[in-house]
Design a protein around this motif. Sequence first.
Motif, short mmCIF file in Angstrom:
data_model
loop_
_atom_site.label_atom_id
_atom_site.label_comp_id
_atom_site.label_asym_id
_atom_site.label_seq_id
_atom_site.Cartn_x
_atom_site.Cartn_y
_atom_site.Cartn_z
N PRO A 31 16.25 2.56 8.73
CA PRO A 31 15.51 3.34 7.72
C PRO A 31 14.15 2.72 7.40
O PRO A 31 13.96 1.50 7.50
N LEU A 32 13.23 3.58 7.00
CA LEU A 32 11.91 3.12 6.53
C LEU A 32 11.91 3.06 5.01
O LEU A 32 12.63 3.79 4.35
N ARG A 33 11.07 2.19 4.47
CA ARG A 33 10.93 2.04 3.01
C ARG A 33 9.45 2.00 2.66
O ARG A 33 8.60 1.77 3.53
N PRO A 34 9.10 2.22 1.41
CA PRO A 34 7.70 2.08 1.02
C PRO A 34 7.20 0.65 1.32
O PRO A 34 7.95 -0.32 1.17
N HIS A 35 5.96 0.55 1.75
CA HIS A 35 5.36 -0.76 2.05
C HIS A 35 4.81 -1.34 0.75
O HIS A 35 3.61 -1.47 0.55
N ILE A 36 5.72 -1.65 -0.15
CA ILE A 36 5.39 -2.13 -1.49
C ILE A 36 6.10 -3.46 -1.73
O ILE A 36 7.27 -3.61 -1.35
N VAL A 37 5.39 -4.41 -2.33
CA VAL A 37 6.03 -5.66 -2.74
C VAL A 37 6.65 -5.43 -4.11
O VAL A 37 5.94 -5.31 -5.11
N TRP A 38 7.96 -5.35 -4.15
CA TRP A 38 8.65 -5.09 -5.40
C TRP A 38 8.86 -6.38 -6.19
O TRP A 38 8.77 -7.49 -5.65
N PHE A 39 9.13 -6.23 -7.48
CA PHE A 39 9.42 -7.39 -8.31
C PHE A 39 10.60 -8.15 -7.72
O PHE A 39 11.63 -7.56 -7.37
N GLN A 64 0.96 9.29 5.28
CA GLN A 64 0.21 10.11 4.32
C GLN A 64 1.10 11.04 3.48
O GLN A 64 0.73 11.39 2.37
N ASP A 65 2.23 11.43 4.02
CA ASP A 65 3.04 12.47 3.37
C ASP A 65 4.33 11.89 2.80
O ASP A 65 4.49 10.68 2.68
N ASP A 66 5.28 12.76 2.48
CA ASP A 66 6.53 12.29 1.90
C ASP A 66 7.34 11.48 2.90
O ASP A 66 7.33 11.74 4.11
N LEU A 67 8.06 10.48 2.37
CA LEU A 67 8.98 9.68 3.18
C LEU A 67 10.40 10.13 2.87
O LEU A 67 10.78 10.22 1.70
N SER A 68 11.16 10.43 3.91
CA SER A 68 12.52 10.94 3.75
C SER A 68 13.54 9.84 4.01
O SER A 68 13.28 8.87 4.72
N ILE A 69 14.71 10.02 3.47
CA ILE A 69 15.80 9.06 3.68
C ILE A 69 16.24 9.03 5.14
O ILE A 69 16.89 8.08 5.59
N THR A 70 15.85 10.04 5.91
CA THR A 70 16.23 10.10 7.34
C THR A 70 15.14 9.53 8.25
O THR A 70 15.37 9.36 9.45
N ASP A 71 13.98 9.21 7.71
CA ASP A 71 12.91 8.63 8.54
C ASP A 71 13.28 7.20 8.94
O ASP A 71 13.80 6.43 8.12
N SER A 72 13.01 6.86 10.21
CA SER A 72 13.45 5.56 10.71
C SER A 72 12.43 4.94 11.65
O SER A 72 11.49 5.60 12.10
N ASP A 73 12.63 3.64 11.95
CA ASP A 73 11.77 2.95 12.90
C ASP A 73 12.23 3.26 14.32
O ASP A 73 13.11 4.10 14.54
N ASP A 74 11.66 2.57 15.31
CA ASP A 74 11.96 2.86 16.71
C ASP A 74 13.38 2.45 17.12
O ASP A 74 13.85 2.80 18.20
N GLU A 107 0.83 -1.20 0.00
CA GLU A 107 0.00 0.00 0.00
C GLU A 107 0.87 1.25 0.00
O GLU A 107 1.82 1.37 0.78
N LEU A 108 0.50 2.19 -0.85
CA LEU A 108 1.23 3.46 -0.93
C LEU A 108 1.16 4.25 0.37
O LEU A 108 2.10 4.97 0.71
N LEU A 109 0.05 4.12 1.08
CA LEU A 109 -0.15 4.92 2.29
C LEU A 109 0.35 4.22 3.54
O LEU A 109 -0.11 4.48 4.65
N LYS A 110 1.31 3.32 3.35
CA LYS A 110 1.98 2.67 4.48
C LYS A 110 3.48 2.59 4.18
O LYS A 110 3.90 2.55 3.03
N VAL A 111 4.27 2.58 5.23
CA VAL A 111 5.72 2.36 5.11
C VAL A 111 6.11 1.30 6.12
O VAL A 111 5.36 1.00 7.05
N ARG A 112 7.29 0.71 5.92
CA ARG A 112 7.73 -0.29 6.90
C ARG A 112 9.24 -0.21 7.11
O ARG A 112 9.97 0.39 6.32
N SER A 113 9.67 -0.83 8.18
CA SER A 113 11.09 -0.87 8.51
C SER A 113 11.85 -1.72 7.50
O SER A 113 11.34 -2.73 7.00
N THR A 114 13.08 -1.33 7.21
CA THR A 114 13.92 -2.12 6.31
C THR A 114 14.48 -3.35 7.01
O THR A 114 15.02 -4.24 6.34
N LYS A 115 14.35 -3.41 8.32
CA LYS A 115 14.89 -4.55 9.08
C LYS A 115 13.81 -5.42 9.72
O LYS A 115 14.09 -6.56 10.10
#
Length: 228
Positions: free
Chosen positions: A138-146, A124-134, A107-115
């Motif tokens: 880093p956080l990444r788009p919650h998208i299932v990539w190819f 809802q808004d832009d995701l930055s390269i500095t955004d992180s989990d607890d 889903e575009l309107l969700k993000v998840r931890s890279t770990k």
Amino acid sequence: MKKKLVVLTGAGISAESGIKTFRDSDGLWEGHNVQDVATPEGWHKNRTLVLDFYNQRRRQLKEVQPNLGHQILAELQKDFDVFIITQNVDNLHEKAGSTNVLHLHGELLKVRSTKNDDYILDWQDDLSITDSDDKGNPLRPHIVWFGEEVPALEEAVAIVKKADFLIIIGTSLQVYPAASLIHFAPTPIPIYYIDPKPATIYDVPNDIKIIATTGSKGMKIVQKELNK
């Protein structure tokens, strides 16, 4: 008890709302090569490009609205137990009022931890390269990539197996494993396949009614049939 109406939707249903698809083209998605913005390799190569791409898609969602196809599916909840399994990462089914929506490809309107794949946030808004989990990852788009596994596939298979009716809208049936779901439909049930350029379906014993038109026009036809 309401009969179970299971719907498989692809990019075609959202295209009518102005969301572009790359399935009919040359591997470009909104002007970007799919390999650059929708693969783990693309992410590791240029995170800024990938983040910018999905930030633009997220902004676009605020400007588009569900179309008649989405709306009819939501209306059918009055008479059927409707389950929507979508390959789309937009929120147009939910915006239209559908309540049982399973997103196979994220889903575009969700993000998840890279770990930690279970660390998922609404976004809802832009995701930055500095955004992180607890834990500072880093956080990444919650998208299932190819090339990535589809975590919701087992749940989707279980839903299709219980269908009384199956509707397929706006998908070329070329992207696996999503395209394999049709093979789990109970043999007696009718299948409606709505797409302007329907693919040839092999090895499915069900009665398949092909409706070669857009999602909105096709759903008007199917709605009338279901309400007979």
